[in-house]
Design a protein around this motif. Sequence first.
Motif, mmCIF file in Angstrom:
data_model
loop_
_atom_site.group_PDB
_atom_site.id
_atom_site.type_symbol
_atom_site.label_atom_id
_atom_site.label_comp_id
_atom_site.label_asym_id
_atom_site.label_seq_id
_atom_site.Cartn_x
_atom_site.Cartn_y
_atom_site.Cartn_z
ATOM 1 N N VAL A 40 -15.848 87.975 -11.101
ATOM 2 C CA VAL A 40 -15.365 89.042 -10.232
ATOM 3 C C VAL A 40 -16.452 89.395 -9.231
ATOM 4 O O VAL A 40 -17.630 89.431 -9.568
ATOM 5 N N GLY A 41 -16.064 89.669 -7.985
ATOM 6 C CA GLY A 41 -17.024 90.086 -6.976
ATOM 7 C C GLY A 41 -16.354 90.321 -5.637
ATOM 8 O O GLY A 41 -15.170 90.025 -5.462
ATOM 9 N N VAL A 42 -17.104 90.841 -4.716
ATOM 10 C CA VAL A 42 -16.580 91.100 -3.376
ATOM 11 C C VAL A 42 -16.376 89.766 -2.655
ATOM 12 O O VAL A 42 -16.923 88.737 -3.056
ATOM 13 N N PRO A 43 -15.603 89.762 -1.569
ATOM 14 C CA PRO A 43 -15.333 88.500 -0.869
ATOM 15 C C PRO A 43 -16.593 87.863 -0.280
ATOM 16 O O PRO A 43 -17.523 88.550 0.130
ATOM 17 N N ASN A 44 -16.581 86.545 -0.269
ATOM 18 C CA ASN A 44 -17.596 85.737 0.415
ATOM 19 C C ASN A 44 -19.002 85.902 -0.182
ATOM 20 O O ASN A 44 -19.978 85.992 0.546
ATOM 21 N N VAL A 45 -19.091 85.913 -1.516
ATOM 22 C CA VAL A 45 -20.410 86.015 -2.158
ATOM 23 C C VAL A 45 -20.754 84.792 -2.995
ATOM 24 O O VAL A 45 -21.839 84.724 -3.550
ATOM 25 N N GLY A 46 -19.830 83.836 -3.141
ATOM 26 C CA GLY A 46 -20.141 82.602 -3.855
ATOM 27 C C GLY A 46 -19.482 82.456 -5.209
ATOM 28 O O GLY A 46 -19.962 81.695 -6.044
ATOM 29 N N LYS A 47 -18.385 83.152 -5.431
ATOM 30 C CA LYS A 47 -17.693 83.029 -6.725
ATOM 31 C C LYS A 47 -17.140 81.618 -6.925
ATOM 32 O O LYS A 47 -17.267 81.039 -7.997
ATOM 33 N N SER A 48 -16.524 81.064 -5.883
ATOM 34 C CA SER A 48 -15.964 79.710 -5.996
ATOM 35 C C SER A 48 -17.062 78.669 -6.150
ATOM 36 O O SER A 48 -16.913 77.693 -6.902
ATOM 37 N N THR A 49 -18.180 78.850 -5.478
ATOM 38 C CA THR A 49 -19.307 77.927 -5.617
ATOM 39 C C THR A 49 -19.867 77.988 -7.027
ATOM 40 O O THR A 49 -20.185 76.959 -7.640
ATOM 41 N N PHE A 50 -19.979 79.189 -7.569
ATOM 42 C CA PHE A 50 -20.446 79.364 -8.948
ATOM 43 C C PHE A 50 -19.463 78.712 -9.924
ATOM 44 O O PHE A 50 -19.863 78.026 -10.866
ATOM 45 N N PHE A 51 -18.155 78.892 -9.681
ATOM 46 C CA PHE A 51 -17.119 78.268 -10.512
ATOM 47 C C PHE A 51 -17.231 76.755 -10.456
ATOM 48 O O PHE A 51 -17.146 76.082 -11.483
ATOM 49 N N ASN A 58 -13.970 70.673 -7.982
ATOM 50 C CA ASN A 58 -14.100 70.805 -6.540
ATOM 51 C C ASN A 58 -13.037 71.774 -6.030
ATOM 52 O O ASN A 58 -12.094 71.379 -5.365
ATOM 53 N N VAL A 59 -13.201 73.061 -6.331
ATOM 54 C CA VAL A 59 -12.293 74.099 -5.856
ATOM 55 C C VAL A 59 -12.701 74.454 -4.431
ATOM 56 O O VAL A 59 -13.887 74.451 -4.096
ATOM 57 N N ALA A 60 -11.728 74.773 -3.593
ATOM 58 C CA ALA A 60 -12.029 75.122 -2.199
ATOM 59 C C ALA A 60 -12.987 76.301 -2.136
ATOM 60 O O ALA A 60 -12.752 77.342 -2.737
ATOM 61 N N ALA A 61 -14.093 76.130 -1.432
ATOM 62 C CA ALA A 61 -15.093 77.180 -1.257
ATOM 63 C C ALA A 61 -15.482 77.204 0.213
ATOM 64 O O ALA A 61 -16.470 76.615 0.622
ATOM 65 N N GLU A 62 -14.679 77.883 1.009
ATOM 66 C CA GLU A 62 -14.899 77.933 2.459
ATOM 67 C C GLU A 62 -15.650 79.199 2.835
ATOM 68 O O GLU A 62 -15.780 80.122 2.030
ATOM 69 N N ASN A 63 -16.115 79.259 4.061
ATOM 70 C CA ASN A 63 -16.944 80.366 4.523
ATOM 71 C C ASN A 63 -16.110 81.435 5.233
ATOM 72 O O ASN A 63 -16.404 81.829 6.345
ATOM 73 N N TYR A 64 -15.010 81.873 4.606
ATOM 74 C CA TYR A 64 -14.240 82.999 5.146
ATOM 75 C C TYR A 64 -13.652 83.769 3.958
ATOM 76 O O TYR A 64 -13.396 83.197 2.902
ATOM 77 N N THR A 68 -9.773 81.703 -1.657
ATOM 78 C CA THR A 68 -9.054 81.350 -2.893
ATOM 79 C C THR A 68 -8.289 82.575 -3.367
ATOM 80 O O THR A 68 -8.838 83.480 -3.983
ATOM 81 N N ILE A 69 -7.007 82.602 -3.046
ATOM 82 C CA ILE A 69 -6.152 83.710 -3.464
ATOM 83 C C ILE A 69 -5.645 83.477 -4.889
ATOM 84 O O ILE A 69 -5.676 84.367 -5.722
ATOM 85 N N GLU A 70 -5.188 82.269 -5.161
ATOM 86 C CA GLU A 70 -4.695 81.938 -6.505
ATOM 87 C C GLU A 70 -5.872 81.723 -7.445
ATOM 88 O O GLU A 70 -6.849 81.069 -7.076
ATOM 89 N N PRO A 71 -5.783 82.238 -8.677
ATOM 90 C CA PRO A 71 -6.903 82.039 -9.613
ATOM 91 C C PRO A 71 -7.006 80.583 -10.064
ATOM 92 O O PRO A 71 -6.001 79.890 -10.219
ATOM 93 N N ASN A 72 -8.210 80.133 -10.247
ATOM 94 C CA ASN A 72 -8.470 78.781 -10.742
ATOM 95 C C ASN A 72 -8.849 78.871 -12.215
ATOM 96 O O ASN A 72 -9.533 79.800 -12.630
#
Length: 101
Positions: A40-51, A58-64, A68-72
Motif C-alpha cells: 500500500v502507498g501513494v501513487p508513483n512511489v514504486g509499489k509495482s517495481t517492488f512487486f 513483469n507487471v506494468a510499472a510506468e511513470n504516471y 496499475t488499477i487492477e490488483p496483481n
Amino acid sequence: KPLLLSSSFLIETMPPKKKEEPTKRIVLGRFSSNLKMGIVGVPNVGKSTFFNTLTKLNVAAENYPFCTIEPNEAKVVLPDDRFDWLCNHFNPSSKVSTPRP
C-alpha cells in the motif's frame, strides 16, 4: 468452622479459592500456512517495481499515477532451512515447499 484462639479472638477459616478457568481465545479466520499481504502507498512511489522485484514478474510499472488499477497477485516460494533439514533427514519421495498456483 470457626477456630477459637483465645477468649477474645475468633478466627473463621476461609473457604478454598475457586480455581479460575482459563479463558478461551477467539480465533478469527482459518489457520493456514499461507501469508497474504498487500503493498500500500501513494501513487508513483514504486509499489509495482517492488512487486516485480519480489515476485520476479513483469507487471506494468510506468511513470504516471494509477498505472496499475487492477490488483496483481502472485505466489512466491520462500526458502526455509527447516524444510530443507526435514527433507534431508526423512528423504521424502517428493518435495513440495509451498502450494503451486
